[in-house]
Scaffold this active site. Structure first.
Site, PDB file in Angstrom:
ATOM      1  N   GLY A   8       6.101  -9.448   5.070  1.00 35.37           N
ATOM      2  CA  GLY A   8       6.665  -9.200   3.747  1.00 35.37           C
ATOM      3  C   GLY A   8       8.077  -8.657   3.818  1.00 35.37           C
ATOM      4  N   SER A 142       0.441   3.575   0.376  1.00 31.94           N
ATOM      5  CA  SER A 142       1.088   3.914  -0.887  1.00 31.94           C
ATOM      6  C   SER A 142       0.650   5.301  -1.316  1.00 31.94           C
ATOM      7  CB  SER A 142       0.715   2.895  -1.970  1.00 31.94           C
ATOM      8  OG  SER A 142       1.149   3.344  -3.249  1.00 31.94           O
ATOM      9  N   TYR A 157      -5.897  -1.070  -6.833  1.00 31.07           N
ATOM     10  CA  TYR A 157      -4.767  -1.036  -5.901  1.00 31.07           C
ATOM     11  C   TYR A 157      -4.870   0.174  -4.983  1.00 31.07           C
ATOM     12  CZ  TYR A 157       0.128  -0.829  -4.340  1.00 31.07           C
ATOM     13  OH  TYR A 157       1.276  -0.770  -3.586  1.00 31.07           O
TER      14      TYR A 157
END
Length: 259
Positions: A8, A142, A157
């Site tokens: 990514g 995250s 998420y």
């Protein structure tokens, strides 16, 4: 020359990691999915600084393609660097999607799981035979997986990113006989393409202008880099308000949206 694979890396944190690694003399294999133009720009930025990079397409949500991707990596290592192994892996690729808990469908949950947890899990397994002993793995999690980063609408998420943190601990334990270090990094609010530029839409919850406007000079991982020695299995939280001074143990800071 050491080699790093950054998934990514066509934009955002992944691009910054790739560029900064190359500036430190590391060869880069970077991946992209839909943003081929961005990948070419990342390669161009690395080459402009005198570095070497190869861009390969990869959809981390399709684990059935990983064996073929491993073969492409082996070919790139052989043809570009005359090597049969690489040294560092940064699992960064992913996407953001939010919905209230009661509106989260199985399809949405599964889509997030394939890209954010199943993908890094089985991609790492597929690439493990090519990863050199004494190497390192960094999983980009995250702050949505921490208490300070909890925000309504990100239950799925955050669950996947939390799973990535736990995976990092297990990998650190199981790969330690090979001297492979494994850590997860949990960025704070960072302007990237994720979530349709959620950073801009939730600006009020972020630090003042200029304090969290993009990946830092070390690619969203402060001064930490895979090649450094350090205890494995740690989750490190990066707060961009610190002026990109590196990874530190910080007090929780409330944010509006996950990185």
């Amino acid at each position: 020359m050491q080699i790093v694979i950054v998934t990514g890396a066509s934009s955002g944190i992944g691009r910054s990691v790739a560029v900064q690694a190359a500036r430190r003399g590391t060869g880069v294999i970077l991946t992209y999915n839909g943003n081929e133009r961005g990948a070419r720009e990342t390669v161009a930025a690395i080459e402009a600084d005198g570095g070497t990079a190869v861009a390969l397409r990869l959809d981390v949500g399709r684990s059935e393609t990983f064996p073929a991707f491993r073969d492409e990596v082996a070919g790139a290592l052989r043809d570009t660097w005359r090597r049969d192994s690489f040294d560092h892996l940064v699992n960064n690729a992913g996407f953001g999607r939010s919905a209230p808990f009661e509106d989260t469908t199985e399809e949405m949950f599964d889509e997030l799981m394939r890209a954010l947890l199943r993908g890094p899990y089985f991609l790492t397994r597929a690439l493990l035979p090519l990863l050199a002993d004494g190497g390192a793995i960094v999983n980009v999690a995250s702050n949505a997986a921490s208490r300070s980063g909890m925000e309504a609408g990100y239950s799925a998420y955050g669950t996947m990113k939390g799973g990535l943190v736990v995976l990092s601990r297990y990998l650190a334990k199981e790969l330690s006989p090979r001297g492979i270090r494994v850590n997860s990094v949990s960025p704070g609010s960072t302007r990237t393409r994720i979530g349709g530029d959620a950073f801009a839409r939730h600006r009020r919850g972020h630090p003042g202008p200029g304090r969290a406007d993009g990946p830092g000079p070390a690619g969203g991982t402060g001064r930490h880099r895979p090649g450094r020695r350090g205890a494995a299995g740690r989750r490190r939280r990066l707060d961009h308000r610190a002026g990109h001074r590196g990874l530190r143990r910080l007090q929780p800071v409330a944010v509006r949206s996950p990185a």
